[in-house]
Design an enzyme around this catalytic site. Sequence first.
Site, PDB file in Angstrom:
ATOM      1  N   LYS A  43       3.370  22.602 -13.517  1.00 24.25           N
ATOM      2  CA  LYS A  43       3.236  23.186 -14.847  1.00 24.25           C
ATOM      3  C   LYS A  43       3.193  22.138 -15.958  1.00 24.25           C
ATOM      4  CE  LYS A  43       4.035  27.601 -16.649  1.00 24.25           C
ATOM      5  NZ  LYS A  43       2.715  27.970 -16.222  1.00 24.25           N
ATOM      6  N   ARG A  44       3.821  21.007 -15.701  1.00 25.46           N
ATOM      7  CA  ARG A  44       3.868  19.991 -16.750  1.00 25.46           C
ATOM      8  C   ARG A  44       2.482  19.487 -17.152  1.00 25.46           C
ATOM      9  NH1 ARG A  44       7.279  16.291 -14.086  1.00 25.46           N
ATOM     10  NH2 ARG A  44       7.803  18.064 -12.781  1.00 25.46           N
TER      11      ARG A  44
END
Length: 496
Positions: free
Chosen positions: A253-254
Amino acid sequence: MEMRTRFAPSPTGFLHIGNFRTALFIYLAAKSLGGKFVLRVEDTDQKREVEGAVAGLLDILGWLGIHFDEGPSAGGRFGPYVQSQRRPIYDKYATELLDKGGAYRCFCTSERLEKMRADQQAKKLPPRYDRTCRHLTDEEIEEKMKAGEPYVIRQKIPEEGEIVVHDELRGDIRFDCADLDDHVLIKSDGMPTYQFASVVDDHTMEMTHVLRGDEWLSSFPKNILLYQAFGWQPPKFAHIPLILNKGGGKLSKRQGDVTVEDYRAKGYLPEAILNFCVLMGWHPKDENEILSLKEMEEKFRLEDIRISPAVFDLEKMDYFNGYYIRHKSWDELVSLCVPHLVADGLIEESGSGYKNLSTGEILSRQFLRGVAALEQERLKKLSDIGEATRFFFEKDLSYEPELLIWKKATAEEVKANLEKSLELLEKVPAEDWTKHSSKDAVVSHIEATGGRMGDYLWPLRVALTGRKASPGPFEVAEVLGKEKSLERLKRAIEKL
Ligand code: GLU
């Protein structure tokens, strides 16, 4: 024997794009072998379960065109297809395995296990259960059970020797049994772990093929040993490589969007997501990379899956999305764009049509079609439509008068040119208001007077759009209609 395979996600809320790529490969393997594609929900880790996750999963997969032959909602004769509803089955097989000597009860407390692990760490030994309870006598076990001591059930891995497992993509892989842990099969609350439930389910659901992420490769020998302990014939296994980001790390997700739901919300088309995902780790034999789901079903071969990690390249996804957007009919495109125009607050549903929220007008389908068609070539994702076409909907365009000025022209010259354009365009009949007729009217004047195109067309375009960059003035004028176009011209003249 009929080919049967399954997608076995844990219902954690959203569908990670990597999990979807795995699901797609499993689906295609089933289709290409004329087999059955089964959904099994692996929810034994109840802490992670999210309510509504299964419905959400079926929704997003259905949107992509992926349907199951059997599963929690499709039904089938091997149900229930949700692991938390299969407790009696696991209980039965756990007892059977204990009787067969393939597993044992372990009463070690968590304090003891923690201490054991700390000692191993200090000695730089691999973390592994030290097999204390493997040597308990029947009497000792009985006593502990009578006293109500909690226990887990562990797999009894052979103490020595080699286990050779066969992966359909990698061939034979050898493991030394001494390196394998007596891992937990049944937790102290009676729930099975993945290692136990998946083997019992794959066997009882008569799976012929297990395709799963290669993060499970290290469990593979233990799973095969479990089949052997039960005396069962294992299915064929293929471990599908991970998807990495461009830097070589895990797709997380980063670095941006990782769920299929994220991409749907951004206006990626299912065709584009499918086409993009199928090429992460597989390639058709010919060079044609544009593939419909049906073509994928025909061309896909399990054995052609590559074992090197695939790389996630968002630019490629954008390329496919642009491609499929360009191939939509205008009507389809309008239907796809409308939800994004609504989300951006430009229009709202009104009766059977749509209302422009800036002007209050009811918009014709033809207008919306014109707006969408003008962006069709450029659009990378549907959610960009609002920003790209906002000027069509705005009542008053706000821009600095300087923007109207082309290169070294003076404000007076620009004003005079805009007045001339206005005069010429006023003469174009409203019923013949097309990009061709308006262009003829203005361009023939420029040519006849030897003027420069930019001196007229730049201010004209800015007057209509208020933007530095946009489609050409005559295309925009056609969509806006005569009345609005002239109004915008007049307002630009007033600004100078
Ligand atoms: N529940 C496991 C996962 O989501 C399934 C792995 C498998 O397909 O066996 O990774």
